[in-house]
Design a protein around this motif. Structure first.
Motif, PDB file in Angstrom:
ATOM      1  N   SER A 122       0.746  -1.285  -0.110  1.00 40.86           N
ATOM      2  CA  SER A 122       0.331   0.124  -0.216  1.00 40.86           C
ATOM      3  C   SER A 122       1.164   1.424   0.008  1.00 40.86           C
ATOM      4  O   SER A 122       2.428   0.888   0.435  1.00 40.86           O
ATOM      5  N   ALA A 123       0.103   2.724  -0.618  1.00 40.43           N
ATOM      6  CA  ALA A 123       1.392   4.019  -0.288  1.00 40.43           C
ATOM      7  C   ALA A 123       2.023   3.772   0.673  1.00 40.43           C
ATOM      8  O   ALA A 123       1.642   3.189   2.231  1.00 40.43           O
ATOM      9  N   LEU A 124       3.705   4.496   0.166  1.00 45.14           N
ATOM     10  CA  LEU A 124       4.348   3.524   1.720  1.00 45.14           C
ATOM     11  C   LEU A 124       5.619   5.002   1.328  1.00 45.14           C
ATOM     12  O   LEU A 124       6.125   4.443  -0.200  1.00 45.14           O
ATOM     13  N   VAL A 125       6.026   5.607   1.842  1.00 47.86           N
ATOM     14  CA  VAL A 125       7.117   6.129   1.475  1.00 47.86           C
ATOM     15  C   VAL A 125       8.295   5.226   2.463  1.00 47.86           C
ATOM     16  O   VAL A 125       7.895   5.185   4.437  1.00 47.86           O
ATOM     17  N   GLU A 126       9.307   5.240   1.969  1.00 50.36           N
ATOM     18  CA  GLU A 126      10.407   4.138   3.070  1.00 50.36           C
ATOM     19  C   GLU A 126      11.413   5.437   3.003  1.00 50.36           C
ATOM     20  O   GLU A 126      11.835   5.804   1.643  1.00 50.36           O
ATOM     21  N   ILE A 127      11.644   5.603   4.520  1.00 46.89           N
ATOM     22  CA  ILE A 127      13.335   6.322   4.216  1.00 46.89           C
ATOM     23  C   ILE A 127      14.172   5.958   5.333  1.00 46.89           C
ATOM     24  O   ILE A 127      13.705   5.309   6.378  1.00 46.89           O
ATOM     25  N   ASP A 128      15.627   6.253   5.185  1.00 41.87           N
ATOM     26  CA  ASP A 128      16.974   5.592   5.714  1.00 41.87           C
ATOM     27  C   ASP A 128      16.759   7.245   6.118  1.00 41.87           C
ATOM     28  O   ASP A 128      17.017   8.217   5.830  1.00 41.87           O
ATOM     29  N   VAL A 129      16.643   7.265   7.143  1.00 43.15           N
ATOM     30  CA  VAL A 129      17.309   8.012   7.931  1.00 43.15           C
ATOM     31  C   VAL A 129      19.135   7.483   9.157  1.00 43.15           C
ATOM     32  O   VAL A 129      18.877   7.117  10.127  1.00 43.15           O
TER      33      VAL A 129
END
Lengths: 372, 437
Positions: free
Chosen positions: B27-34
């Motif tokens: 599903s709509a998803l933002v994946e971010i590496d911090v």
């Protein structure tokens, strides 16, 4: 000498000939066949933006939204103001039927005639009412004048319809230069005018004033110059713009197009997904909220992934969920808690609302390994 | 038959594709590496514990402990919006979030009928809006400081995931008097410098005190008999005992992790020193090194299987590691300058050392294979690191030019948080106790 020269020439020629034949060019390096790849240079916008259009339409050179169904052009407004009042159509049909009814039913006819009478007088009565309300400035003057003489005037107004029956011409002349075909219709037209002011007592008071005054004013205008004064008073500086503006009133609403719709989405968006800039901003913000558990052994190894949901205003929905990393106790738990705390501290997030579908759910991988 | 099979296979394939589709598109998803965060102390609000002056005292000790660790930044009490009257009630977390308190400590102290005090605390996560931990302790009335340290340890452990170290003590050499007639006394204090008291009268020079892992004993070197000798001191009884009787001077003693052995250097008349270990029960000694160089400063690994020590067999003093039986001696330090006083971390992963390089003294750590050398602090004179029992903090002596004598300092493993430990006079040779129990 000659012999040696000849020998030399002959030998050189032989050597050259031999060289030409035997010393061939070195073999070319083998070049393995490389399959060429077609490369398109595509601006990022093409990937990130969706133009408004028809989902089923073929792709067009020129992006065009769906043709609109609203009328582009609207008939001239007769009265500046509300659209309902603007067109004459709705006004005329109403009165016409009434006279027809009257005609069809002669016995009730008197009642209608009476009805209009009371109906009309109240209107003029109402008209004066509005007048005092608005005319704090100029109208008091005209009023008293009309009020004095006018006492007759309103009365004439009442009789108008009454007179109208016997002497329709007079009211016609008195009335504006509207076609004098059907006297009864004119009679009815008078009420027509009346309703117009009715519809806009509040917004277009000045205009109603004109309309209402125009009738009495014309009569007294002949009598006195006060009418001119009242005309001058009718001139409202606020309406200059409206008077000067000869543009046709537009229907308003969205831009319209008569072109064939091209492929596109339901609405224009800046793209379905967050742009790199927006992602960077989000990353930066989360990094600022994240206190790395520096006091932990091997803090660099403690990677934690957190998933959370946001509502349309960017507010956190529920508690962020650990989907990878972390532990039930010890440094792992500390790392997980610091990640969750970072998200909770950072919320609410300011993200582009039109891309909500793409950021309703966010996964953040907290990885401190670069920090140590 | 064949067609039937084919149809079945096709149906199966379609079903597979369908399930694949159902699972496939996430599903709509933002994946971010911090990858970058802030290494800043965690803001903590520590309220005055209910219970009058005693409560305020305990909370101030807790606050001082947490602040000194460098991992926490207690928030000024003047900024508090909510005044906690009843620590059993759930606080208004919004009031604490506003002042950016990520954790909140509330508590209460009361006197029991039998003269003991009861102290309880609650630790809250303000952003999650829940209690992280809550405990209560009983102690006799004289031990308020210890109770506060225990509470600070509990909070530290809950928030960092590491064992605390506040409820510990430090033995050190107290130095007083003029520089040419310095009086050196064995002394002990809480790790925050409170409750300092002297264990020797200062008539003879004492050096290198070390805690036994069972913490009832200290081993140290004294010139009491004219010759430097290693002694054992029972802290509770004050009983002293000479360790071994060798024909030469013994120094740099240290306990084995099980407390059964003492390892030390023994210098013969020829000027060579080698490392010996002695079984405290049988008094049997074992020679572990046999070189023509100076081998000294031995320290056991926490599991007792290895020993790290200093030797100048390579020309200059460097750090070596060997098995507990003296086998497999290998050099692990290869940097510029000289290395000395290696100490194995209680956690087992690092070795702390003193390094002299470029006219500067440095305190650093390296992994036990010699890799990952990091200098935590450097200066005019600093040496003799000792580890806090959780292996996160190192204490050492440090002398600044013109100060006239050394003082005790601590620094955490990040090197960012150096703190002076208050001592009555000058202090040197600190040794951290294990966690009290």
């Amino acid at each position: 000498m000659k012999a040696s020269l000849t020998t030399s020439l002959a030998l050189h020629a032989a050597m050259l000939a031999f060289g030409l034949v035997s010393l061939s060019a070195p073999a070319a390096f083998e070049v393995s066949e490389v399959e060429s790849l077609p490369v398109d240079i595509v601006p990022l916008e093409e990937l990130t933006q969706i133009q408004q259009g028809d989902k089923k339409a073929p792709m067009n050179e020129k992006p065009a939204p769906m043709p609109t169904k609203r009328p582009d052009i609207v008939a001239d407004a007769r009265e500046v103001g509300e659209n309902i009042v603007d067109t004459d159509k709705p006004v005329t049909p109403d009165p016409k039927p009434t006279p027809v009814d009257n005609a069809s039913a002669p016995p009730p006819a008197p009642t209608p005639s009476e009805k209009p009478v009371p109906a009309e007088p109240p209107k003029p009565v109402e008209q004066p009412k509005p007048e005092p309300v608005k005319p704090p400035e100029p109208k008091p003057d005209p009023k008293p004048e009309p009020v004095k003489e006018p006492e007759p005037a309103p009365k004439p107004a009442e009789p108008k319809p009454a007179e109208a029956k016997p002497e329709p011409v007079a009211p016609d002349a008195v009335a504006e230069a509207i076609a004098a075909e059907d006297k009864p219709t004119e009679q009815s037209a008078l009420p027509d005018r009346a309703p117009a002011p009715q519809a806009r007592p509040k917004p277009a008071e000045t205009q109603t004033a004109k309309a209402s005054e125009s009738k009495p004013s014309e009569k007294p205008a002949k009598d006195s110059s006060a009418a001119q004064k009242s005309d001058e008073k009718d001139f409202n500086a606020d309406e200059i713009a409206a008077l000067l503006d000869k543009r046709k009133p537009s229907g308003g609403g969205a831009k319209r197009s008569t072109e064939q719709a091209s492929l596109g989405g339901r609405k224009t968006t800046g793209g379905n997904r967050l742009s790199q800039n927006e992602m960077d901003a989000l990353r930066q913000k989360l990094g600022g909220c994240w206190s790395i558990p520096a006091g932990v052994d091997d803090a660099g190894m403690l990677k934690v992934s957190v998933r959370f949901r946001l509502d349309r205003s960017g507010v956190l929905e529920g508690r962020p969920e650990i989907i990878a990393g972390g532990a039930a106790s010890g440094p792992g738990r500390t790392a997980a808690e610091s990640a969750v705390r970072a998200v909770q501290k950072c919320a609410p997030f300011n993200l582009p609302a039109d891309k909500y579908d793409s950021w309703s759910e966010v996964v953040v991988n907290f990885d401190p390994s670069d920090m140590f | 038959m064949k067609t039937l099979l084919k149809t079945l296979m096709m149906v199966a394939a379609l079903a597979g594709a369908a399930t694949g589709l159902a699972i496939g598109p996430a599903s709509a998803l933002v994946e971010i590496d911090v990858n970058k965060g802030t290494i800043e102390p965690l803001p903590v609000a520590i309220t005055d514990f209910a219970g009058g002056a005693l409560g305020a005292e305990i909370s101030s000790i807790v606050q001082a402990d947490l602040k000194r660790s460098g991992l926490f930044a207690p928030i000024d009490k003047a900024a508090f919006i909510e005044k906690i009257a009843n620590p059993d009630q759930t606080p208004r977390f919004d009031d604490w979030k506003v002042i950016n308190a990520q954790a909140l400590v509330t508590g209460r102290v009361s006197k029991e009928g039998d003269g003991r005090i009861r102290a309880e605390y609650r630790l809250w996560d303000t952003f999650a809006g829940q209690q992280l931990s809550g405990e209560q302790f009983f102690a006799n009335g004289a031990n308020t400081r210890r109770v506060a340290h225990i509470i600070a340890d509990a909070i530290y452990e809950r928030l960092t995931g590491e064992k605390g170290y506040f409820d510990t003590r430090v033995v050190f050499i107290d130095e007083s008097g003029a520089k040419n007639a310095r009086k050196k006394r064995l002394a002990i204090m809480d790790q925050d410098g409170a409750n300092a008291r002297f264990l020797s009268d200062g008539r003879s020079i004492v050096m290198t005190p070390r805690f036994s892992p069972n913490r009832q004993e200290i081993t140290y070197m004294s010139y009491e008999s004219g010759q430097p000798r290693v002694y054992l001191l029972q802290l509770e009884t004050g009983q002293r005992e000479l360790v071994g009787n060798f024909p030469g001077m013994t120094f740099a003693p240290r306990f084995s992790p099980d407390g059964q052995r003492v390892i030390m250097s023994l210098m013969r008349d020829d000027g060579n020193s080698n490392i010996y270990s002695m079984d405290l029960r049988s008094r049997n000694t074992t020679r572990l090194t046999n070189s023509n160089a100076i081998d000294t400063s031995p320290s056991y690994s926490p599991d007792g299987s290895k020993i790290v020590f200093t030797s100048d067999r390579g020309g200059r003093p460097h750090i070596y590691v060997m098995g507990a039986d003296g086998s497999g001696q290998t050099r692990i330090s290869f940097g510029e300058g000289t290395y000395s006083t290696p100490v194995w971390s209680p956690r087992g992963d690092l070795v702390a050392f003193t390094k002299q390089s470029g006219g500067q003294f440095q305190i650093g750590v390296m992994r036990t294979d010699g890799s990952g050398e990091r200098i935590l602090t450097s200066g005019f004179l600093q040496e003799g690191p000792t580890w806090a029992p959780n292996g996160r903090v190192i204490m050492y002596l440090k002398e600044t030019p013109g100060a006239g004598g050394p003082k005790l300092y601590s620094v955490d493993l990040t090197g960012r948080n150096e703190q002076q430990i208050p001592t009555p006079n000058f202090g040197s040779d600190p040794a951290w106790s294990p966690l009290l129990d």
